[in-house]
Design an enzyme around this catalytic site. Structure first.
Site, short mmCIF file in Angstrom:
data_model
loop_
_atom_site.label_atom_id
_atom_site.label_comp_id
_atom_site.label_asym_id
_atom_site.label_seq_id
_atom_site.Cartn_x
_atom_site.Cartn_y
_atom_site.Cartn_z
N ASP A 20 0.82 -1.21 -0.13
CA ASP A 20 -0.06 0.05 -0.16
C ASP A 20 1.00 1.22 0.00
OD1 ASP A 20 0.61 -0.17 2.68
OD2 ASP A 20 -1.59 0.22 3.35
N GLY A 107 -2.35 -7.82 15.16
CA GLY A 107 -1.98 -7.47 13.93
C GLY A 107 -3.54 -7.51 13.13
N ASP A 155 -5.54 -0.24 6.00
CA ASP A 155 -6.27 -0.66 7.25
C ASP A 155 -7.53 -0.08 7.34
OD1 ASP A 155 -3.99 -2.59 7.52
OD2 ASP A 155 -3.44 -1.45 9.03
C1 GLA Z 1 0.25 -2.32 8.66
C2 GLA Z 1 -0.07 -0.99 8.02
C3 GLA Z 1 -0.76 -1.06 6.37
C4 GLA Z 1 -0.01 -2.03 5.72
C5 GLA Z 1 0.48 -3.28 6.38
C6 GLA Z 1 1.15 -4.25 5.33
O1 GLA Z 1 -1.18 -3.07 8.82
O2 GLA Z 1 -0.96 -0.31 9.06
O3 GLA Z 1 -1.09 0.16 6.04
O4 GLA Z 1 1.34 -1.04 5.26
O5 GLA Z 1 0.93 -3.20 7.44
O6 GLA Z 1 0.58 -4.62 4.41
#
Ligand code: GLA
Length: 367
Positions: A20, A107, A155
């Site tokens: 992203d 996560g 996210d």
């Molecule tokens: C975290 C970040 C996202 C993305 C993921 C990896 O969740 O908040 O923006 O970069 O890591 O894909």
């Protein structure tokens, strides 16, 4: 209206990890787990925040909100109010009570869910009309500039834009979206989630370091972002070459998975999920032993594919499994964790659920 209840979900990313912030594609689903914010406007200039999951109450004067003055989980809430006010939106005092069931520190984006629920609550109750993409951008700004975590937009977008029984294909450069059917039960499949409970180590520092590597590589290759490269193999110093290989190949895998899902060929995404994990382990170097052991164990027990999801360094593994194999895969992970002396993992199956919504109004029309 002066008060209301708003819910925003956590997320799982099916594929498209660390793409992203390289302007690439991601493919998350929203979880059934939500953060719930009960909000009421106040007549003064105070933001009062409490949580059913934490002790204490924070009372902050709106005029005093600034990066660095608030820490801990309250910063995600205060940061959203700060970002909205910075952009000129008339947000006054609020009382907010936070509750929810998104596992913390796993996560699964409990912080993005908290930001998204807050953004929806305070804008809607203040009569500020912003579309969901703008709310996602505000929430990301809160996290980047107020909390100090340089995350991408995935996210918050998943939490605000996802739909039930669909995966969200998001082009993070244009913010174009496509809702692709993702309903596993009719095909006799399940998405097994393994929360490894691995303690997050060095998460923010390592995340920022990966971002810097990508930025540097794009600079050396004279492209605006790694998304603009056609080939995963580039002539760069070893570490940067491996970072680039992950991002470019991962971006292609997202598009390949999206195409398979559009064609109803769900089982065929399995190998792409596992290839994504291998790339995150060997080229991007964001896995930990718990994640690798979980992937190996479920694949050996018959999963069609498995990978870590989220930023890495702990958190969860997702795996696509025949629903008849859920029990065997769960047992295999638990046994492998015990053998390796890891803490017992949590295993559950996830379905694609809906994005953020107001939860206290009975709909007057049906669609
Ligand atoms: C975290 C970040 C996202 C993305 C993921 C990896 O969740 O908040 O923006 O970069 O890591 O894909």
């Amino acid at each position: 209206m002066r008060d209301g209840v708003f819910e925003a979900p956590g997320r799982i990313n099916l594929i498209g990890e660390h793409t992203d912030y390289n302007d690439g594609f991601v493919l998350p689903i929203a979880l059934p787990h939500v953060v719930r914010v009960t909000a009421a406007r106040r007549d003064d200039d105070v933001l009062r925040v409490e949580s059913r999951q934490a002790d204490g109450v924070a009372e902050l004067r709106l005029a005093h909100l600034a990066p660095g003055v608030v820490t801990g989980w309250v910063a995600y809430v205060a940061g959203v109010v700060w970002a909205l006010r910075e952009e000129g939106h008339p947000i006054g005092g609020f009382g907010l009570v936070v509750d929810g069931n998104v596992p913390l520190g796993a996560g699964l984006s409990s912080s993005a869910a908290l930001e998204s629920a807050t953004a929806l609550a305070v804008t809607e109750l203040s009569g500020v009309s912003l579309d969901r993409r703008s709310l996602a951008r505000i929430a990301q700004r809160a996290e980047n500039d107020f909390v100090g975590m340089p995350c991408g937009i995935m996210d918050q977008s998943a939490s605000l834009l996802a739909r039930e029984r669909h995966a969200l294909l998001l082009d993070t450069r244009t913010m174009a979206t496509e809702h692709i059917p993702f309903d596993l039960a009719p095909d006799g499949l399940a998405l097994l989630v393994v929360d490894t409970k691995a303690p997050h180590r060095l998460v923010d520092g390592e995340y920022a370091a990966r971002r810097r590597d990508c930025h540097r590589a794009a600079e050396l290759l004279s492209v605006p972002a790694l998304r603009d490269l056609d080939s995963p193999d580039q002539d760069l110093p070893d570490r940067l070459a491996r970072r680039v290989r992950h991002v470019v190949a991962e971006n292609a895998r997202v598009l390949a998975v999206a195409e398979l899902l559009r064609g109803g060929r769900i089982r065929e995404i399995g190998p792409l999920l596992t290839a994504s994990h291998t790339s995150l382990r060997d080229d991007y170097e964001v896995t930990v032993p718990e994640l690798d052991v979980a992937v190996d164990a479920v694949v050996a027990a018959g999963a069609l594919g498995a990978r870590m999801t989220g930023g890495g360094f702990g958190g969860c593994v997702i795996s696509l499994v025949e629903d008849t194999a859920v029990e065997a895969c769960t047992a295999a992970v638990k046994a492998a964790f015990a053998e390796n002396g890891f803490a017992a993992p949590d295993c559950w199956t996830a379905t694609a659920s809906s994005g953020a919504r107001r939860a206290d109004l009975v709909p007057t029309t049906t669609v």
